[in-house]
Design a protein around this motif. Structure first.
Motif, PDB file in Angstrom:
ATOM      1  N   GLU A 127       1.002  -1.194   0.173  1.00 59.14           N
ATOM      2  CA  GLU A 127      -0.164   0.060   0.001  1.00 59.14           C
ATOM      3  C   GLU A 127       0.835   1.444  -0.072  1.00 59.14           C
ATOM      4  O   GLU A 127       0.332   2.343  -0.362  1.00 59.14           O
ATOM      5  N   VAL A 128       1.995   1.189   0.676  1.00 57.19           N
ATOM      6  CA  VAL A 128       3.037   2.196   0.550  1.00 57.19           C
ATOM      7  C   VAL A 128       3.210   2.695  -0.789  1.00 57.19           C
ATOM      8  O   VAL A 128       3.307   3.895  -1.310  1.00 57.19           O
ATOM      9  N   VAL A 129       3.524   1.775  -1.845  1.00 55.88           N
ATOM     10  CA  VAL A 129       3.610   1.858  -3.067  1.00 55.88           C
ATOM     11  C   VAL A 129       2.555   2.609  -3.775  1.00 55.88           C
ATOM     12  O   VAL A 129       2.850   3.735  -4.721  1.00 55.88           O
ATOM     13  N   ALA A 130       1.319   2.203  -3.401  1.00 51.99           N
ATOM     14  CA  ALA A 130       0.130   2.906  -4.037  1.00 51.99           C
ATOM     15  C   ALA A 130       0.052   4.398  -3.819  1.00 51.99           C
ATOM     16  O   ALA A 130      -0.103   5.116  -4.649  1.00 51.99           O
ATOM     17  N   HIS A 131       0.309   4.802  -2.442  1.00 51.47           N
ATOM     18  CA  HIS A 131       0.233   5.961  -2.334  1.00 51.47           C
ATOM     19  C   HIS A 131       1.520   6.935  -2.504  1.00 51.47           C
ATOM     20  O   HIS A 131       1.285   8.046  -2.966  1.00 51.47           O
ATOM     21  N   LEU A 132       2.597   6.501  -2.680  1.00 56.71           N
ATOM     22  CA  LEU A 132       3.936   7.007  -3.027  1.00 56.71           C
ATOM     23  C   LEU A 132       3.375   7.044  -4.865  1.00 56.71           C
ATOM     24  O   LEU A 132       3.825   8.316  -5.210  1.00 56.71           O
ATOM     25  N   LEU A 133       2.836   6.415  -5.228  1.00 59.59           N
ATOM     26  CA  LEU A 133       2.799   6.610  -6.869  1.00 59.59           C
ATOM     27  C   LEU A 133       1.629   7.756  -6.905  1.00 59.59           C
ATOM     28  O   LEU A 133       1.747   8.855  -7.815  1.00 59.59           O
ATOM     29  N   ALA A 134       0.602   7.833  -6.026  1.00 57.60           N
ATOM     30  CA  ALA A 134      -0.482   8.922  -6.042  1.00 57.60           C
ATOM     31  C   ALA A 134       0.181  10.345  -5.835  1.00 57.60           C
ATOM     32  O   ALA A 134      -0.196  11.144  -6.330  1.00 57.60           O
ATOM     33  N   ARG A 135       1.225  10.201  -4.855  1.00 55.75           N
ATOM     34  CA  ARG A 135       1.803  11.454  -4.626  1.00 55.75           C
ATOM     35  C   ARG A 135       2.753  11.821  -5.754  1.00 55.75           C
ATOM     36  O   ARG A 135       2.644  13.286  -5.979  1.00 55.75           O
ATOM     37  N   GLU A 136       3.422  11.067  -6.183  1.00 53.93           N
ATOM     38  CA  GLU A 136       4.214  11.548  -7.478  1.00 53.93           C
ATOM     39  C   GLU A 136       3.442  11.920  -8.688  1.00 53.93           C
ATOM     40  O   GLU A 136       3.760  12.919  -9.429  1.00 53.93           O
ATOM     41  N   THR A 138       0.371  13.174  -8.488  1.00 52.51           N
ATOM     42  CA  THR A 138      -0.029  14.498  -8.061  1.00 52.51           C
ATOM     43  C   THR A 138       1.022  15.599  -8.722  1.00 52.51           C
ATOM     44  O   THR A 138       0.613  16.776  -9.193  1.00 52.51           O
ATOM     45  N   LEU A 139       2.291  15.401  -8.447  1.00 50.20           N
ATOM     46  CA  LEU A 139       3.436  16.209  -8.830  1.00 50.20           C
ATOM     47  C   LEU A 139       3.620  16.462 -10.345  1.00 50.20           C
ATOM     48  O   LEU A 139       3.755  17.475 -10.840  1.00 50.20           O
ATOM     49  N   SER A 140       3.468  15.252 -11.049  1.00 48.15           N
ATOM     50  CA  SER A 140       4.040  15.267 -12.348  1.00 48.15           C
ATOM     51  C   SER A 140       2.621  15.293 -13.239  1.00 48.15           C
ATOM     52  O   SER A 140       2.880  15.434 -14.667  1.00 48.15           O
ATOM     53  N   GLN A 141       1.604  14.492 -13.080  1.00 47.78           N
ATOM     54  CA  GLN A 141       0.506  14.231 -13.949  1.00 47.78           C
ATOM     55  C   GLN A 141       0.821  13.388 -14.976  1.00 47.78           C
ATOM     56  O   GLN A 141       0.241  13.344 -16.080  1.00 47.78           O
ATOM     57  N   ASP A 142       1.824  12.724 -14.883  1.00 47.34           N
ATOM     58  CA  ASP A 142       2.213  11.499 -15.752  1.00 47.34           C
ATOM     59  C   ASP A 142       2.287  10.312 -15.053  1.00 47.34           C
ATOM     60  O   ASP A 142       3.476  10.157 -14.207  1.00 47.34           O
ATOM     61  N   LEU A 143       1.743   9.035 -15.481  1.00 47.24           N
ATOM     62  CA  LEU A 143       2.086   7.834 -14.836  1.00 47.24           C
ATOM     63  C   LEU A 143       3.555   7.263 -14.859  1.00 47.24           C
ATOM     64  O   LEU A 143       3.953   6.765 -13.985  1.00 47.24           O
ATOM     65  N   LEU A 144       3.913   7.297 -15.872  1.00 44.45           N
ATOM     66  CA  LEU A 144       5.350   6.968 -16.169  1.00 44.45           C
ATOM     67  C   LEU A 144       6.381   7.553 -15.216  1.00 44.45           C
ATOM     68  O   LEU A 144       7.070   6.971 -14.434  1.00 44.45           O
ATOM     69  N   THR A 145       6.449   8.859 -15.398  1.00 41.79           N
ATOM     70  CA  THR A 145       7.104   9.614 -14.187  1.00 41.79           C
ATOM     71  C   THR A 145       6.748   9.485 -12.930  1.00 41.79           C
ATOM     72  O   THR A 145       7.856   9.184 -12.280  1.00 41.79           O
ATOM     73  N   ALA A 146       5.468   9.279 -12.572  1.00 39.00           N
ATOM     74  CA  ALA A 146       5.281   8.657 -11.131  1.00 39.00           C
ATOM     75  C   ALA A 146       5.793   7.584 -10.876  1.00 39.00           C
ATOM     76  O   ALA A 146       6.514   7.279  -9.642  1.00 39.00           O
ATOM     77  N   VAL A 147       5.902   6.515 -11.797  1.00 37.93           N
ATOM     78  CA  VAL A 147       6.413   5.277 -11.525  1.00 37.93           C
ATOM     79  C   VAL A 147       7.822   5.317 -11.538  1.00 37.93           C
ATOM     80  O   VAL A 147       8.424   4.885 -10.491  1.00 37.93           O
ATOM     81  N   GLN A 148       8.539   6.160 -12.361  1.00 33.37           N
ATOM     82  CA  GLN A 148      10.041   6.373 -12.307  1.00 33.37           C
ATOM     83  C   GLN A 148      10.525   6.903 -11.017  1.00 33.37           C
ATOM     84  O   GLN A 148      11.350   6.374 -10.328  1.00 33.37           O
ATOM     85  N   LYS A 149       9.843   7.726 -10.376  1.00 31.31           N
ATOM     86  CA  LYS A 149      10.258   8.590  -9.200  1.00 31.31           C
ATOM     87  C   LYS A 149      10.125   7.661  -8.211  1.00 31.31           C
ATOM     88  O   LYS A 149      10.715   7.554  -7.005  1.00 31.31           O
ATOM     89  N   SER A 150       8.970   6.844  -8.172  1.00 31.98           N
ATOM     90  CA  SER A 150       8.436   6.021  -6.974  1.00 31.98           C
ATOM     91  C   SER A 150       9.343   4.845  -6.573  1.00 31.98           C
ATOM     92  O   SER A 150       9.778   4.456  -5.732  1.00 31.98           O
ATOM     93  N   VAL A 151       9.665   4.229  -7.923  1.00 33.79           N
ATOM     94  CA  VAL A 151      10.455   3.142  -7.881  1.00 33.79           C
ATOM     95  C   VAL A 151      12.028   3.551  -7.352  1.00 33.79           C
ATOM     96  O   VAL A 151      12.771   2.702  -6.459  1.00 33.79           O
ATOM     97  N   ALA A 152      12.227   4.502  -7.562  1.00 34.55           N
ATOM     98  CA  ALA A 152      13.624   5.030  -7.123  1.00 34.55           C
ATOM     99  C   ALA A 152      13.550   5.087  -5.778  1.00 34.55           C
ATOM    100  O   ALA A 152      15.054   5.246  -5.112  1.00 34.55           O
TER     101      ALA A 152
END
Ligand code: GLU
Length: 418
Positions: A127-136, A138-152
């Motif tokens: 669930e941490v991943v889900a919220h992290l992705l949502a946070r990222e 919100t910042l980028s408005q792009d799913l790929l960028t959100a996954v890139q930032k979260s995975v890091a």
């Protein structure tokens, strides 16, 4: 470490995902779930405790319709097997994620996210991943960028599948320490933790490498090496055709099954360790959610097995004493179960069995439990739903697959690497 299936297509994906989950059943699971983006732009999810059949029954009552979706069978590492802990996990009603593996730094991330107002509804690391992705997002408005930032930000071994209702034609996958493969169809693409899940829809696969991130639509696949560099040459991640003749029921070029299975040992060992290591460290939770507490109290190990597994246990004894520096004893199950046993303080009871139904080994486990003095029990086994696994506190599943040769060649391999 269980199963992921994902699809992005121009047809309804529910039954493709469901069939994929059925094909992963051999790996064992405690719950299953599916999330699909509907034509009306909603993210709909159905989850069920227990077998894929239970999920199927729920889907019968409330089918999921849509062309993009993800599904999962869970083998709990963080939090009990419950419906609330079953995947996919969501942050709000926009984003869903499925995850195989373990996020090691989830506690730190959870505290941070809770501090930022994210509300958790499960006990999982996922669930941490889900919220992290949502946070990222919100910042980028792009799913790929959100996954890139979260995975890091994630530490551990994992494979992920992610969908978002604002990008209803996109499915994203990430691989780090846990297998993930892309299935290539005609104007449709699939994602799975094991190609077997997708053989109903394609025999063309792209095998992702460690650190790869993939963005898929029905028409296109973009792979990013180490999450960043877009791979432009098909030579780097070629499409490979799966040869059905390579499967377990065929001897291939070998003279007999025994020889074939001996040659499978290195591959099976690698598959068994996959998702259970982070760098050169073993992820203790992959033995079960009680493993950390239990292992920290172990003062010695009693191994019990029969036949080939007993011989593997003899090797394991040398390894455990040399590497872990704790005493280990090994005994044939048919002896152990019939003698009065004195249990020393802090002893972990370990069984090895290919089928998990070996009668003497199972009786020895029950006898050990009736004695009461053991710290706990660990089963090393090839069949997830077997009696030995169900009745033990902890388990380590081997990835040996079906064995046709009479003498077992692979199920006890992990004990060699313990
Ligand atoms: N760690 C996750 C959980 O406990 C995923 C386990 C799995 O790989 O199935 O939910």
């Amino acid at each position: 470490m269980c199963g992921i299936v994902g699809a992005v297509a121009s047809r309804n994906v529910q039954n493709i995902l469901l069939e994929g989950l059925h094909r992963l059943e051999y790996r064992g699971y405690d719950s299953a779930g599916m999330a699909v983006l509907s034509e009306e732009g909603r993210l709909n999810r159905v989850r069920a405790l227990g077998k894929v059949g239970a999920l199927e029954a729920r889907l019968g009552d409330s089918p999921l319709k849509g062309r993009v979706g993800i599904a999962h069978t869970r083998w709990a590492t963080h939090g009990a097997p419950t419906e609330a802990n079953a995947h996919p996990h969501q942050s709000g009603d926009s984003l869903a994620v499925v995850h195989n593996g373990i996020i090691e730094n989830y506690e730190t991330l959870k505290r941070e996210l809770q501090g930022q107002g994210y509300v958790f509804t499960s006990e999982t690391d996922t669930e941490v991943v889900a919220h992290l992705l949502a946070r990222e997002y919100t910042l980028s408005q792009d799913l790929l960028t959100a996954v890139q930032k979260s995975v890091a930000l994630l530490d551990g071994a994992f494979a992920l599948g992610v969908i978002h209702r604002a990008q209803p034609d996109v499915l994203i996958g990430a691989r780090q320490g846990s297998p993930l493969v892309i299935g290539v169809g005609i104007d449709e693409h699939f994602l799975a933790s094991d190609q077997l899940a997708l053989l109903q829809v394609t025999d063309r696969f792209i095998y992702l490498k460690e650190g790869d991130l993939v963005r898929m639509t029905a028409e296109q696949v973009e792979i990013f090496e180490q999450g960043e560099r877009l791979i432009t040459s098909t030579n780097e991640r070629p499409i490979q055709i799966f040869e059905h003749a390579q499967d377990a029921a065929s001897k291939g070029d070998y003279r007999h099954f025994m020889l074939k299975e001996i040659h499978e040992q290195s591959r099976v060992l690698a598959a068994t360790l996959e998702g259970r290591l982070n760098g050169d460290r073993v992820l203790v939770r992959s033995f079960g959610s009680e493993a950390e507490t239990l292992f920290s109290q172990v003062k010695q190990v009693q191994i019990v097995a029969c036949g080939t597994s007993y011989h593997a246990g003899m090797v394991a004894r040398y390894w455990i004493e040399r590497l872990a520096g704790i005493p280990a004893a090994v005994e044939v199950a048919s002896e152990f179960r019939y003698r009065p046993v004195v249990v020393a303080d802090g002893t972990l009871f370990v069984t090895l069995s290919q089928s998990g139904e070996t009668a003497d080994t199972l009786s020895a486990l029950r006898y050990a439990q009736s004695l009461g003095g053991f710290l706990g029990s660990l089963a090393i086994c090839n069949v997830p739903g077997s009696s030995l696994v169900r009745e033990s506190d902890l388990s380590l599943m081997t990835m040996a697959g079906p064995e046709i040769g009479v003498a077992s060649t692979k199920p006890s391999l992990p004990s060699w690497s313990a």
